[in-house]
Scaffold this motif. Structure first.
Motif, PDB file in Angstrom:
ATOM      1  N   ASP A   3       0.850  -1.185   0.000  1.00 41.95           N
ATOM      2  CA  ASP A   3       0.000   0.000   0.000  1.00 41.95           C
ATOM      3  C   ASP A   3       0.888   1.239   0.000  1.00 41.95           C
ATOM      4  N   ILE A   4       0.846   1.967  -1.082  1.00 40.43           N
ATOM      5  CA  ILE A   4       1.702   3.140  -1.241  1.00 40.43           C
ATOM      6  C   ILE A   4       0.828   4.368  -1.475  1.00 40.43           C
ATOM      7  N   ASN A 128       7.030  -4.950  -5.215  1.00 35.93           N
ATOM      8  CA  ASN A 128       7.301  -4.617  -3.817  1.00 35.93           C
ATOM      9  C   ASN A 128       7.151  -3.130  -3.525  1.00 35.93           C
ATOM     10  N   GLY A 129       6.757  -2.358  -4.536  1.00 31.64           N
ATOM     11  CA  GLY A 129       6.572  -0.928  -4.350  1.00 31.64           C
ATOM     12  C   GLY A 129       7.837  -0.107  -4.505  1.00 31.64           C
ATOM     13  N   HIS A 130       8.908  -0.719  -5.010  1.00 31.71           N
ATOM     14  CA  HIS A 130      10.148   0.015  -5.280  1.00 31.71           C
ATOM     15  C   HIS A 130      10.139   0.526  -6.716  1.00 31.71           C
ATOM     16  N   ILE A 131      10.884   1.573  -6.979  1.00 31.80           N
ATOM     17  CA  ILE A 131      10.940   2.154  -8.320  1.00 31.80           C
ATOM     18  C   ILE A 131      11.729   1.219  -9.231  1.00 31.80           C
ATOM     19  N   ALA A 132      11.084   0.720 -10.260  1.00 34.39           N
ATOM     20  CA  ALA A 132      11.763  -0.081 -11.282  1.00 34.39           C
ATOM     21  C   ALA A 132      12.324   0.860 -12.339  1.00 34.39           C
ATOM     22  N   THR A 133      11.498   1.803 -12.787  1.00 34.25           N
ATOM     23  CA  THR A 133      11.938   2.796 -13.768  1.00 34.25           C
ATOM     24  C   THR A 133      11.378   4.141 -13.375  1.00 34.25           C
ATOM     25  N   ASP A 134      12.225   5.138 -13.424  1.00 31.66           N
ATOM     26  CA  ASP A 134      11.897   6.526 -13.079  1.00 31.66           C
ATOM     27  C   ASP A 134      12.096   7.341 -14.350  1.00 31.66           C
ATOM     28  N   TYR A 135      11.010   7.857 -14.900  1.00 37.39           N
ATOM     29  CA  TYR A 135      11.081   8.702 -16.091  1.00 37.39           C
ATOM     30  C   TYR A 135      10.955  10.152 -15.664  1.00 37.39           C
ATOM     31  N   MET A 136      11.982  10.954 -15.958  1.00 41.88           N
ATOM     32  CA  MET A 136      11.988  12.370 -15.591  1.00 41.88           C
ATOM     33  C   MET A 136      11.897  13.226 -16.856  1.00 41.88           C
ATOM     34  N   PHE A 137      10.941  14.166 -16.819  1.00 42.17           N
ATOM     35  CA  PHE A 137      10.751  15.101 -17.921  1.00 42.17           C
ATOM     36  C   PHE A 137      10.920  16.517 -17.381  1.00 42.17           C
ATOM     37  N   PRO A 138      12.154  17.028 -17.359  1.00 47.03           N
ATOM     38  CA  PRO A 138      12.364  18.384 -16.847  1.00 47.03           C
ATOM     39  C   PRO A 138      11.746  19.429 -17.768  1.00 47.03           C
ATOM     40  N   ALA A 139      11.298  20.512 -17.156  1.00 43.30           N
ATOM     41  CA  ALA A 139      10.784  21.665 -17.890  1.00 43.30           C
ATOM     42  C   ALA A 139      11.480  22.880 -17.319  1.00 43.30           C
ATOM     43  N   ILE A 140      12.335  23.474 -18.091  1.00 43.88           N
ATOM     44  CA  ILE A 140      13.098  24.626 -17.586  1.00 43.88           C
ATOM     45  C   ILE A 140      12.683  25.878 -18.326  1.00 43.88           C
TER      46      ILE A 140
END
Length: 140
Positions: A3-4, A128-140
């Motif tokens: 439960d996350i 297990n609720g751990h990050i498998a893949t983290d996709y980051m889309f920065p906007a500057i």
């Protein structure tokens, strides 16, 4: 899957990027990511344009595994937070759909003021609720 709560995960994730203690950063990475987890960054537009001029088609920056994730987080901390200029903060918009959590974050001056940057984070979680893949889309 465990439960996350999406906003709690977003807060812990963003706190990692502000953490000054290297050992606590290392511990947080292991608590947040799966062992073979990855961080995939879509670089800002100017970097993508430079890469295209150099003949690179697809431009993403990737870190895989705990050691590479630690290097990635440490470099971001040293560039943006350690000099005392900026801090990162999550926006209050985290949502979860099955094993995907998405939220926005901001980079703001440490002393207060206008948002200097930010982005969208999409986290794909393992069973297990751990990050498998983290996709980051920065906007500057």
């Amino acid at each position: 899957m465990t439960d996350i709560h999406a906003q709690d995960l977003a807060a812990r994730y963003v706190a990692l990027w502000n953490e000054p203690d290297a050992e606590l950063r290392r511990k947080a990475i292991r608590e947040l990511w799966a062992e073979g987890g990855s961080h995939v960054l879509q670089p800002p537009q100017e970097i993508r344009e430079i890469a295209a001029r150099l003949g690179f088609g697809s431009t993403t920056l990737e870190a895989h595994g705990y050691d590479a994730l630690e290097v990635r987080v440490t470099h971001a901390y040293e560039e943006f937070v350690a000099p005392g200029q900026f801090v990162f903060q999550p926006r209050d918009n985290a949502v979860r759909l099955h094993n995907v959590v998405t939220f926005s974050w901001e980079m703001v001056p440490a002393g207060g003021g206008e948002v200097a940057g930010g982005g969208l984070e999409t986290l794909v979680l393992d069973e297990n609720g751990h990050i498998a893949t983290d996709y980051m889309f920065p906007a500057i």
